[in-house]
Design a protein around this motif. Sequence first.
Motif, short mmCIF file in Angstrom:
data_model
loop_
_atom_site.label_atom_id
_atom_site.label_comp_id
_atom_site.label_asym_id
_atom_site.label_seq_id
_atom_site.Cartn_x
_atom_site.Cartn_y
_atom_site.Cartn_z
N MET A 124 40.19 20.06 35.66
CA MET A 124 39.26 20.96 36.34
C MET A 124 38.92 22.14 35.43
N GLU A 125 39.93 22.64 34.71
CA GLU A 125 39.68 23.77 33.81
C GLU A 125 38.73 23.38 32.67
N LYS A 126 38.86 22.15 32.17
CA LYS A 126 37.96 21.70 31.11
C LYS A 126 36.52 21.69 31.61
N GLN A 181 34.40 37.39 35.95
CA GLN A 181 35.83 37.66 35.98
C GLN A 181 36.55 36.37 36.30
N ASP A 182 37.64 36.09 35.58
CA ASP A 182 38.45 34.94 35.97
C ASP A 182 39.36 35.35 37.11
N LEU A 183 39.85 34.37 37.84
CA LEU A 183 40.82 34.63 38.91
C LEU A 183 42.20 34.25 38.40
N GLY A 184 42.98 35.25 38.05
CA GLY A 184 44.35 35.04 37.59
C GLY A 184 45.31 35.70 38.53
N GLY A 185 46.14 36.63 38.00
CA GLY A 185 47.07 37.36 38.83
C GLY A 185 46.35 38.10 39.94
N ALA A 186 46.82 37.97 41.17
CA ALA A 186 46.28 38.59 42.38
C ALA A 186 45.00 37.94 42.87
N GLY A 187 44.53 36.89 42.21
CA GLY A 187 43.46 36.07 42.74
C GLY A 187 42.21 36.82 43.15
N LEU A 188 41.74 36.53 44.37
CA LEU A 188 40.52 37.17 44.87
C LEU A 188 40.68 38.67 45.04
N SER A 189 41.89 39.12 45.33
CA SER A 189 42.11 40.56 45.46
C SER A 189 41.74 41.26 44.16
N CYS A 190 42.14 40.66 43.05
CA CYS A 190 41.86 41.24 41.74
C CYS A 190 40.40 41.11 41.38
N ALA A 191 39.85 39.89 41.50
CA ALA A 191 38.48 39.65 41.04
C ALA A 191 37.48 40.53 41.78
N THR A 192 37.60 40.60 43.09
CA THR A 192 36.62 41.39 43.85
C THR A 192 36.77 42.88 43.59
N SER A 193 37.99 43.39 43.60
CA SER A 193 38.18 44.83 43.44
C SER A 193 37.87 45.28 42.03
N GLU A 194 38.25 44.49 41.01
CA GLU A 194 37.97 44.89 39.63
C GLU A 194 36.49 44.81 39.30
N LEU A 195 35.83 43.75 39.74
CA LEU A 195 34.39 43.65 39.49
C LEU A 195 33.64 44.81 40.15
N ALA A 196 33.99 45.10 41.41
CA ALA A 196 33.31 46.18 42.11
C ALA A 196 33.62 47.53 41.49
N SER A 197 34.88 47.75 41.14
CA SER A 197 35.28 49.03 40.58
C SER A 197 34.62 49.30 39.24
N ALA A 198 34.47 48.25 38.40
CA ALA A 198 33.89 48.43 37.08
C ALA A 198 32.36 48.42 37.10
N GLY A 199 31.77 48.10 38.24
CA GLY A 199 30.32 48.03 38.34
C GLY A 199 29.75 49.21 39.09
N GLU A 210 46.91 32.66 44.23
CA GLU A 210 46.59 32.62 42.80
C GLU A 210 46.34 31.18 42.35
N SER A 211 45.71 30.41 43.23
CA SER A 211 45.31 29.07 42.84
C SER A 211 44.50 29.14 41.55
N GLN A 212 44.66 28.14 40.72
CA GLN A 212 44.13 28.18 39.36
C GLN A 212 42.69 27.66 39.27
N GLU A 213 42.15 27.76 38.04
CA GLU A 213 40.85 27.19 37.69
C GLU A 213 39.71 27.73 38.55
N ARG A 214 39.71 29.04 38.76
CA ARG A 214 38.63 29.68 39.54
C ARG A 214 38.03 30.83 38.74
N MET A 215 36.73 31.04 38.91
CA MET A 215 36.02 32.15 38.28
C MET A 215 35.10 32.79 39.33
N MET A 216 34.75 34.05 39.08
CA MET A 216 33.79 34.74 39.95
C MET A 216 32.71 35.35 39.07
N ALA A 217 31.45 35.09 39.41
CA ALA A 217 30.32 35.57 38.63
C ALA A 217 29.38 36.40 39.49
#
Length: 753
Positions: free
Chosen positions: A264-266, A285-303, A330-337
Amino acid sequence: MPETRIANLDTVAVASEDPHHAQPWADLGLKADEYQRIREILGRRPTSSELAMYSVMWSEHCSYKSSKVHLKQFSEIPQETPAGKMLAGIGENAGVIDIGQGYAVTFKVESHNHPSYVEPHQGAATGIGGIVRDILAMGARPVAVMDPLRFGPLDAPDTHRVLPGIVAGVGGYGNCLGLPNIGGEAVFDETYLGNPLVNALCVGVLRHEDLHLAKASGVGNQVILYGARTGGDGIGGVSVLASETFDADGPAKRPSVQVGDPFMEKLLIECTLEIFAAGLVAGIQDLGGAGLSCATSELASAGDGGMHVELDRVPLRDSTLAPEEILMSESQERMMAVVEPDDVAAFLAICAKWDVEAVVVGEVTDTGRLQIDWHGERVVDVPPRSVAHDGPTYHRPFARPDWQDALQADSAEALPRPTTGDELRATLLRLVASPNLCDKSWITDQYDRYVRGNTVLAQPSDSGMVRVDEETNLGVAVSTDCNGRFAKLDPYAGAQLALAESYRNVATGGATPLAISDCLNFGSPEDPDVMWQFAEACRGLKDGCLELGIPVTGGNVSLYNQTGETAILPTPVVAVLGVIDDVTRRTPSAWSAAGEQVFVLGESREELSGSEWAHVVHGHLGGRPPVVDLAAEKVLAELLREGVGLLTSAHDLSDGGLGQALVEAALRHGVGATVTVPGDAFLGLFAESAGRVLVTVAPGDEDRLADLAARHGVALTGLGVTGGDALVVDGQFEAPLAELREAWTATLPAALG
């Protein structure tokens, strides 16, 4: 979603009306004052979904709450140096540095330590997957990985449990992605028993114009989640699992470990690169540690600071997951754009082409809030920066340990030494067969080192090297290093010795060191002794990088690496990346012909404390580590780069000293050598002074090498000549290569099968 879950949903409205509702904040790893601060930020108690977000994002692993007061000194290092310009640095998914010809490289090293102890195969595999997505998120194609590993004693039953699984996980995931594993380390020490270290590094290549950053800007832009579905694996994951110590009872936290799917990652990699090429991404943003919590908050905070998400649109593998579980997974192989509305159809079409599921889950807003709804009910309404960037900052107490002076006073120079040629020979054979110095092919043969066809150097060379441009032969070299025993004896000097060795390894191949990434592995930050070690190591790295003139592009901190009261050796792993204009003119790590002249560059001293000899022969750790002279290292690196074409081989002297380097260089191509070790033969063979390199030149080039060394002010010592089928130390002993090879190669297969 079952109706009972809807009826009992903890919404923002419910939280406002029920301020005294008991919440499991302590079970989620939050302290009482942290929970109170969350209530103050929100002006009410958090919902269960908000509590989940804060708990993972304010964890040690995600917020660096104990370490950031020390890490901030890395910002004092200039980001633009004579060697290279940084295009993105600390705070991004990975650092990016200009290497010329319109190319940039991005690289980073991170830890997956605790998950790899709990479930070795999946813990290590998802460590590779996570670091690869960090590189991908910068707009780069991943081109190589490395794996600095640390284990307990080789003969310990738990090492036999974790090591095969970790190696299989690293190899299996990387091999499936088609990424060459070009280097790393495998070190054994009793302090890692019960807490192995799995550090993973990835290198990516991009053109300058392809750089992407993690930010959600542009009101009305759509937020798309794509990749694998979200499941119950990895709930809490590294964000919580890596923020506490293990007890002595062994692994019992398997649900917290993510499950990886490299195929799936390939698909995700190729899909994302095509999306980049089409110019369809405004932020990612990739979804790694903290999953959606991280991706949504970091993208919003940096934008622009606002985002609205419909959480019930998230594709699930498990329909029973509650909203807080979805946010923590923290399910793997996810990205947020983040994608402009007019580009959404094209984005989704590319995802469909690659069979990658993609769903619009929200949009960028101008509210300055991260607002998340679940089936029409608001479950999250927070200032995103308070989640992503404004977490707790701890000024943990730290002090030089009471035992440090006694440790340093216990010098290895006083230990009994071999005195005869036979004793020296026996010592050499014992050392080359020891777990830390023996052949690591049992591990590295499970990795594909040459897939993609651009690997130039890989293990057992001093550094890994890959070609970036097939027309110009532009390339990059990378090395990772750390001697935890040196760091225990003096964490300031130990960190600089790790930096110096990695820097030197890159230079031996002919590359120019450009930048570092670090993975700082330490015990519990609640122990003032450990925090002193950490603070000293950070100070050492900062001062070292200032002297060498190279920046820290980013990295990782891994704390709570201890079992019960036993902390690991302080292990500040340093990765150095360098650039080489033409990989076809690299310098190999070992000689390949008879008749070449053998020399050592650099000064040798009586430095045995922390050495492999003291460790293996005497089980001793004490004294002061070798002196580190970074000015001398810088000059030595310049000599090595200028010596490309003159030097027929260059191999750094580090663990095991000159004796180990001679054995490795002789065994690489089956060509022996006859050498004379000046002065005390024992010290000459086994001392581990820094700033030294074993080199060879063709017959007749001795004067050119002498002139080069004199011009740079580097000490040069002639040793002898290559040839024959034995390593001969004149006047001391002779060791046939066949006997050396048997000793060197037998250890891991005998122990691991």
